[in-house]
Design a protein around this motif. Structure first.
Motif, PDB file in Angstrom:
ATOM      1  N   HIS A  21       0.828  -1.206   0.000  1.00  0.00           N
ATOM      2  CA  HIS A  21       0.000   0.000   0.000  1.00  0.00           C
ATOM      3  C   HIS A  21       0.864   1.258   0.000  1.00  0.00           C
ATOM      4  CE1 HIS A  21      -2.676  -3.138   1.496  1.00  0.00           C
ATOM      5  NE2 HIS A  21      -3.716  -2.351   1.284  1.00  0.00           N
ATOM      6  N   PRO A  22       1.808   1.385  -0.924  1.00  0.00           N
ATOM      7  CA  PRO A  22       2.703   2.548  -0.879  1.00  0.00           C
ATOM      8  C   PRO A  22       1.986   3.879  -1.081  1.00  0.00           C
ATOM      9  CG  PRO A  22       2.994   1.354  -2.941  1.00  0.00           C
ATOM     10  CD  PRO A  22       2.130   0.504  -2.061  1.00  0.00           C
ATOM     11  N   GLN A  23       0.962   3.901  -1.934  1.00  0.00           N
ATOM     12  CA  GLN A  23       0.246   5.144  -2.174  1.00  0.00           C
ATOM     13  C   GLN A  23      -0.497   5.587  -0.919  1.00  0.00           C
ATOM     14  OE1 GLN A  23      -2.462   5.102  -5.515  1.00  0.00           O
ATOM     15  NE2 GLN A  23      -3.064   7.226  -5.230  1.00  0.00           N
ATOM     16  N   LEU A  24      -1.157   4.657  -0.257  1.00  0.00           N
ATOM     17  CA  LEU A  24      -1.864   4.979   0.979  1.00  0.00           C
ATOM     18  C   LEU A  24      -0.896   5.454   2.052  1.00  0.00           C
ATOM     19  CD1 LEU A  24      -4.350   5.016   2.796  1.00  0.00           C
ATOM     20  CD2 LEU A  24      -3.986   2.573   3.229  1.00  0.00           C
ATOM     21  N   VAL A  25       0.241   4.767   2.164  1.00  0.00           N
ATOM     22  CA  VAL A  25       1.248   5.168   3.151  1.00  0.00           C
ATOM     23  C   VAL A  25       1.746   6.576   2.841  1.00  0.00           C
ATOM     24  CG1 VAL A  25       3.588   4.710   4.002  1.00  0.00           C
ATOM     25  CG2 VAL A  25       1.961   2.815   3.730  1.00  0.00           C
ATOM     26  N   GLY A  26       2.056   6.831   1.564  1.00  0.00           N
ATOM     27  CA  GLY A  26       2.541   8.151   1.167  1.00  0.00           C
ATOM     28  C   GLY A  26       1.522   9.242   1.444  1.00  0.00           C
ATOM     29  N   GLU A  27       0.265   8.999   1.093  1.00  0.00           N
ATOM     30  CA  GLU A  27      -0.784   9.996   1.313  1.00  0.00           C
ATOM     31  C   GLU A  27      -0.989  10.259   2.805  1.00  0.00           C
ATOM     32  OE1 GLU A  27      -4.099   8.309  -0.681  1.00  0.00           O
ATOM     33  OE2 GLU A  27      -3.461   8.983  -2.686  1.00  0.00           O
ATOM     34  N   THR A  28      -0.928   9.208   3.612  1.00  0.00           N
ATOM     35  CA  THR A  28      -1.102   9.364   5.057  1.00  0.00           C
ATOM     36  C   THR A  28       0.027  10.189   5.656  1.00  0.00           C
ATOM     37  OG1 THR A  28      -2.231   7.219   5.175  1.00  0.00           O
ATOM     38  CG2 THR A  28      -1.397   8.128   7.234  1.00  0.00           C
ATOM     39  N   ILE A  29       1.249   9.927   5.213  1.00  0.00           N
ATOM     40  CA  ILE A  29       2.397  10.688   5.702  1.00  0.00           C
ATOM     41  C   ILE A  29       2.299  12.147   5.270  1.00  0.00           C
ATOM     42  CG2 ILE A  29       4.899  10.983   5.493  1.00  0.00           C
ATOM     43  CD1 ILE A  29       5.120   7.918   5.387  1.00  0.00           C
ATOM     44  N   GLU A  30       1.947  12.384   4.018  1.00  0.00           N
ATOM     45  CA  GLU A  30       1.831  13.750   3.511  1.00  0.00           C
ATOM     46  C   GLU A  30       0.763  14.527   4.303  1.00  0.00           C
ATOM     47  OE1 GLU A  30       3.559  15.478   1.643  1.00  0.00           O
ATOM     48  OE2 GLU A  30       4.476  14.331   0.018  1.00  0.00           O
ATOM     49  N   ARG A  31      -0.372  13.920   4.541  1.00  0.00           N
ATOM     50  CA  ARG A  31      -1.440  14.591   5.288  1.00  0.00           C
ATOM     51  C   ARG A  31      -0.972  14.916   6.700  1.00  0.00           C
ATOM     52  NH1 ARG A  31      -4.337  12.716   8.946  1.00  0.00           N
ATOM     53  NH2 ARG A  31      -3.979  10.527   8.397  1.00  0.00           N
ATOM     54  N   TRP A  32      -0.296  13.950   7.331  1.00  0.00           N
ATOM     55  CA  TRP A  32       0.181  14.146   8.700  1.00  0.00           C
ATOM     56  C   TRP A  32       1.231  15.253   8.751  1.00  0.00           C
ATOM     57  CZ3 TRP A  32       5.068  12.834  10.984  1.00  0.00           C
ATOM     58  CH2 TRP A  32       5.091  12.852  12.392  1.00  0.00           C
ATOM     59  N   LEU A  33       2.133  15.284   7.785  1.00  0.00           N
ATOM     60  CA  LEU A  33       3.158  16.325   7.754  1.00  0.00           C
ATOM     61  C   LEU A  33       2.551  17.708   7.545  1.00  0.00           C
ATOM     62  CD1 LEU A  33       5.913  14.554   5.589  1.00  0.00           C
ATOM     63  CD2 LEU A  33       6.065  15.130   8.020  1.00  0.00           C
ATOM     64  N   SER A  34       1.495  17.771   6.755  1.00  0.00           N
ATOM     65  CA  SER A  34       0.878  19.064   6.476  1.00  0.00           C
ATOM     66  C   SER A  34       0.225  19.663   7.714  1.00  0.00           C
ATOM     67  CB  SER A  34      -0.173  18.917   5.373  1.00  0.00           C
ATOM     68  OG  SER A  34      -1.300  18.179   5.848  1.00  0.00           O
ATOM     69  N   GLN A  35      -0.047  18.839   8.706  1.00  0.00           N
ATOM     70  CA  GLN A  35      -0.652  19.325   9.935  1.00  0.00           C
ATOM     71  C   GLN A  35       0.374  19.907  10.890  1.00  0.00           C
ATOM     72  OE1 GLN A  35      -2.776  15.967  11.516  1.00  0.00           O
ATOM     73  NE2 GLN A  35      -4.149  15.808   9.771  1.00  0.00           N
TER      74      GLN A  35
END
Length: 325
Positions: free
Chosen positions: A311-325
């Motif tokens: 699930h690399p895309q899901l992992v990447g999107e989750t990390i990006e969202r978390w970093l943006s916070q």
């Protein structure tokens, strides 16, 4: 013929048969021993040939950083802060992170490392404890000019990043099905059992095990590269070394590190891990998220342990969202 004469004849016949059986048994054992020697010699020769071929067929993908005289391999992609630095699990390395790096490199500098002993890095020097890996990593990060990164760890690499976070400045911690103190005792005892395989590994008889360290979720070409690197005797012996070190020193060190962890924390957990200690992994990650003052917990219900591959895309999107916070 008298009974005495008959008994003597039978005894003579048995005396003739028994030495014949002994000779047959001895010949059979000698044949087996010779065949075994030939098989071992063939395996050792093939191990040498295949190991030498790896350097030509699969040259290093990244660069090397000097760590106390040893060369540590790192693959870096992209640009942008904060920099994310990544640690793989036992027998893993930078290659494990390539699918996730592709998702993150458009907005961040992302660097994945081979710990000393993994894949293209030099063997790990001794004496050492498991925590030595975190100190060596810090030397490599300083050499690369990376300060206060977000540290990201998968599996046993999750323990490395927590030990690092307890000693050095960071901006955040990301555990992706990472090892916690709650699971460390049982997991490291299993890893310590690998030490019994050292003799076979030195003889080159464990080359098929290289494929066990290349998860099926990766594409075929990447699996072949992982398997070739991780089938080498040197690589397999590094696995048993790291497992023994983890069993000897990690559980207590990880408990102390978790108690000191105060940076923002993202946990991505696999809901369908195939590991023997899967329940311990998941329960430990849930508990850590509850205990931590600034943690986010995300469970991927259908993911196995290598969620970074499946699930690399899901992992990447989750990390990006978390970093943006």
């Amino acid at each position: 013929m008298t009974s005495t004469t008959m008994n003597q004849a039978e005894e003579k016949s048995q005396a003739t048969v028994l030495p014949g059986r002994r000779r047959w048994l001895i010949r059979s054992l000698l044949v087996i021993a010779a065949a075994t020697d030939i098989l071992i010699a063939g395996a050792m020769l093939w191990n040498v040939v295949a190991t030498r071929a790896v350097a030509t067929v699969y040259p290093p993908r990244g660069q090397f950083v000097d760590v106390g005289g040893a060369q540590m391999h790192v693959i870096c992609r992209g640009a942008g802060e904060p920099t994310l630095v990544m640690q793989g699990g036992i027998a893993g390395g930078a290659l494990d992170w390539l699918p996730v790096m592709e998702e993150l490199a458009s907005t961040h500098r992302v660097c994945a490392f081979d710990r000393l002993g993994q894949d293209w890095s030099d063997p790990a020097p001794a004496p050492r404890t498991f925590a030595t890996a975190a100190d060596e990593w810090h030397v490599a990060l300083e050499a690369l000019g990376i300060q206060e990164p977000v540290v990201v760890g998968h599996a046993l690499g999750g323990a490395v990043v927590q030990l690092y976070a307890a000693e050095y400045p960071i901006q955040g911690v990301i555990l992706i099905d990472g090892l916690t103190a709650a699971a460390a005792g049982e997991v490291t005892q299993r890893l310590a059992n690998y030490r019994t395989l050292d003799g076979l590994a030195r003889l080159g008889l464990l080359r098929p095990m290289g494929g066990l360290f290349a998860d099926r979720a990766y594409d075929a070409a990447l699996r072949r590269e992982m398997s070739a690197l991780r089938a080498r005797s040197r690589a397999l012996l590094s696995v048993t070394d790291e497992g023994a070190l983890a069993a000897a020193s990690l559980p207590a060190a990880l408990r102390a590190a978790e108690a000191r962890l105060d940076a923002p924390l993202l946990i991505i957990a696999a809901g369908q891990s195939e590991l023997p200690e899967a329940d311990l992994f998941l329960e430990g990650l849930r508990a850590l998220a509850v205990e931590h003052a600034n943690a986010e917990f995300v469970e991927v219900p259908d993911a196995t342990h290598y969620v970074i591959a499946s699930h690399p895309q899901l992992v990447g999107e989750t990390i990006e969202r978390w970093l943006s916070q």
